[in-house]
Design an enzyme around this catalytic site. Structure first.
Site, PDB file in Angstrom:
ATOM      1  N   HIS A 153       0.825  -1.230   0.000  1.00  0.00           N
ATOM      2  CA  HIS A 153       0.000   0.000   0.000  1.00  0.00           C
ATOM      3  C   HIS A 153       0.850   1.266   0.000  1.00  0.00           C
ATOM      4  CE1 HIS A 153      -3.588  -2.296   0.357  1.00  0.00           C
ATOM      5  NE2 HIS A 153      -3.293  -2.789   1.541  1.00  0.00           N
TER       6      HIS A 153
ATOM      7  N   ASP B 178      -2.551 -10.395  -2.435  1.00  0.00           N
ATOM      8  CA  ASP B 178      -3.137  -9.933  -1.177  1.00  0.00           C
ATOM      9  C   ASP B 178      -4.607  -9.580  -1.454  1.00  0.00           C
ATOM     10  OD1 ASP B 178      -2.172  -8.528   1.691  1.00  0.00           O
ATOM     11  OD2 ASP B 178      -3.867  -7.481   0.752  1.00  0.00           O
TER      12      ASP B 178
ATOM     13  N   HIS C 194      -6.254  -7.061  -0.576  1.00  0.00           N
ATOM     14  CA  HIS C 194      -6.448  -5.634  -0.878  1.00  0.00           C
ATOM     15  C   HIS C 194      -5.670  -5.231  -2.135  1.00  0.00           C
ATOM     16  CE1 HIS C 194      -6.898  -6.082   3.563  1.00  0.00           C
ATOM     17  NE2 HIS C 194      -7.954  -5.316   3.354  1.00  0.00           N
TER      18      HIS C 194
ATOM     19  N   ASP D  50      -4.738 -12.766   3.629  1.00  0.00           N
ATOM     20  CA  ASP D  50      -6.077 -12.237   3.952  1.00  0.00           C
ATOM     21  C   ASP D  50      -7.142 -12.631   2.932  1.00  0.00           C
ATOM     22  OD1 ASP D  50      -4.686 -10.529   2.268  1.00  0.00           O
ATOM     23  OD2 ASP D  50      -4.911  -8.747   3.533  1.00  0.00           O
TER      24      ASP D  50
HETATM   25  C1  SP5 Z   1      -1.145  -5.087   3.931  1.00  0.00           C
HETATM   26  C2  SP5 Z   1      -2.630  -5.094   4.194  1.00  0.00           C
HETATM   27  O1  SP5 Z   1      -3.273  -6.141   4.103  1.00  0.00           O
HETATM   28  N1  SP5 Z   1      -3.176  -3.950   4.595  1.00  0.00           N
HETATM   29  C3  SP5 Z   1      -4.579  -3.862   4.854  1.00  0.00           C
HETATM   30  C4  SP5 Z   1      -5.037  -2.502   5.235  1.00  0.00           C
HETATM   31  C5  SP5 Z   1      -6.522  -2.492   5.434  1.00  0.00           C
HETATM   32  N2  SP5 Z   1      -6.937  -1.360   6.189  1.00  0.00           N
HETATM   33  C6  SP5 Z   1      -8.357  -1.081   6.211  1.00  0.00           C
HETATM   34  C7  SP5 Z   1      -9.153  -2.182   6.747  1.00  0.00           C
HETATM   35  C8  SP5 Z   1     -10.564  -1.773   7.013  1.00  0.00           C
HETATM   36  C9  SP5 Z   1     -11.321  -2.953   7.527  1.00  0.00           C
HETATM   37  N3  SP5 Z   1     -12.355  -2.592   8.407  1.00  0.00           N
HETATM   38  C10 SP5 Z   1     -13.228  -3.674   8.794  1.00  0.00           C
HETATM   39  C11 SP5 Z   1     -12.960  -4.222  10.174  1.00  0.00           C
HETATM   40  C12 SP5 Z   1     -13.739  -5.493  10.329  1.00  0.00           C
HETATM   41  N4  SP5 Z   1     -13.601  -6.078  11.636  1.00  0.00           N
HETATM   42 ZN    ZN Z   2      -4.306  -7.029   2.598  1.00  0.00          ZN
END
Ligand code: SP5
Ligand code: ZN
Length: 350
Positions: free
Chosen positions: A171, A205, A207, A294
């Site tokens: 990211h 990943d 994301h 993930d």
């Molecule tokens: C490297 C990587 O996998 N970074 C991920 C960053 C994600 N950040 C935002 C996540 C928002 C998720 N919110 C939902 C929570 C549910 N319990």
């Molecule tokens: Zn991720």
């Protein structure tokens, strides 16, 4: 298989929960993630866990903006110097922005809080005392894996190495941190390898790999591909859409595969096959694989339905490309499943 790993990551962990959409949530990107993976790998007879080599700042600054790296290097001490309350109990604090520079202008901010909002894109990239050192060590793991595959791969006999990176990197862009990432480990390794031949990056990943996409968006010697939760509903929200395919000489050298929330294994594997065909067509000398566990069905941040067995199948399919491969750890937050998932993914490369 060589596994490059450094204990430096333990110096990076915020002492409190963070805000996510106005709610307090745990800092899912924790040191225990590494311990789970290490335990699983130490149980095998093929994992050779070694320290990374120090490559210095040069290969990092070849990808990242100098002023951004200087910000990472000094943010913590600047913060201690600027606030007596922080200086009195540094272990109870972490630095995060108070504002965000929605519209950047050529005028760079001079103060710590100004820089925070300029160089950090969200509230999950906390800076603590050891963040910079941990991030450098993480990048050195990726560089060491890149160097290893470049030195040991022979024609017809590609080698693989795993960089057990923490913090993750995909990211983070040229001049910004976000999503638990500070230095884009996979991009630093890729840029280093690109001096020796064409490189493909496959980012699996959950994301979208926004930082990696940004960094190589104008290049045609590096093919970048990301398979991820559709940014129409998922973080990072503003990038990772299917119509983003590169620009200028880089046009056609980036591909996003955004997938729906409840994507199952069959759907995932057929998308992966499309991505692998693009890589075969590109014909790279090296593959850099950004892996996030993930995509696992039990992940607290992901919504895909990939099983333990699915990780084995993903590993087999990618290994069948038969390319020298530097495997770079990104996300994955179901800690109790991480060991099995990473073991399953790596097994086909050993
Ligand atoms: C490297 C990587 O996998 N970074 C991920 C960053 C994600 N950040 C935002 C996540 C928002 C998720 N919110 C939902 C929570 C549910 N319990
Ligand atoms: Zn991720």
């Amino acid at each position: 298989m060589k596994i490059f790993y450094s204990e430096e990551h333990r110096k990076h962990f915020p002492p409190f929960e963070v805000f996510d959409g106005g709610k307090r949530v745990p800092y899912f990107e924790n040191p225990d993630r590494m311990d789970q993976i290490l335990t699983a790998l130490k149980n095998t007879d093929w994992a050779d866990i070694v320290q990374p080599k120090d490559f210095g700042l040069k290969p990092i600054i070849a990808v990242h903006d100098k002023d951004y790296i200087a910000f990472l290097a000094t943010a913590w001490t600047d913060w201690l110097a600027s606030d007596p309350e922080v200086a009195a109990s540094p272990e109870q604090h972490a630095f995060l922005p108070a504002t965000f520079a929605l519209r950047r202008t050529p005028r760079k901010p001079q103060t710590l809080l100004g820089k925070g909002g300029y160089y950090i894109m969200d509230l999950s990239a906390c800076i603590v005392e050891g963040t910079y050192q941990a991030s450098l060590a993480s990048a050195n793991c990726a560089l060491s894996a890149a160097e290893y595959i470049s030195l040991t791969s022979m024609v017809g006999h590609p080698s693989a190495a795993f960089a057990l990176c923490r913090p993750p990197g995909h990211h983070s862009g040229k001049d910004y941190a976000g999503g638990y990432c500070f230095i884009n480990n996979a991009s630093v390794a890729t840029n280093w390898l690109s001096a020796k031949g064409k490189v493909a990056i496959l980012d699996i990943d959950y994301h979208a790999g926004n930082g990696t996409q940004d960094i190589f968006y104008e290049r045609n010697d590096v093919l970048t591909i990301s398979i991820h939760g559709d940014p129409h509903f998922e973080y990072p929200h503003y990038i990772g859409f299917a119509d983003e395919t590169g620009t200028g000489t880089g046009l056609g050298f980036h591909h996003n595969f955004p997938l729906p929330a409840e994507t199952d294994e069959t759907q995932y594997l057929s998308t992966l096959e499309k991505a692998l065909n693009l890589i075969r067509k590109f014909g790279p000398k090296y593959l850099v694989l950004s892996i996030g566990a993930d995509i696992f069905e039990g992940d607290p941040l992901g919504r895909f339905k990939v099983s333990h067995q699915g990780f084995s199948e993903i590993g087999m399919k990618i290994a069948a490309l038969n390319l020298p491969t530097a495997i770079i750890m990104e996300g994955g937050y179901s800690n109790e499943a991480l060991g099995t998932n990473i073991f399953n993914l790596l097994e086909s490369f050993k």
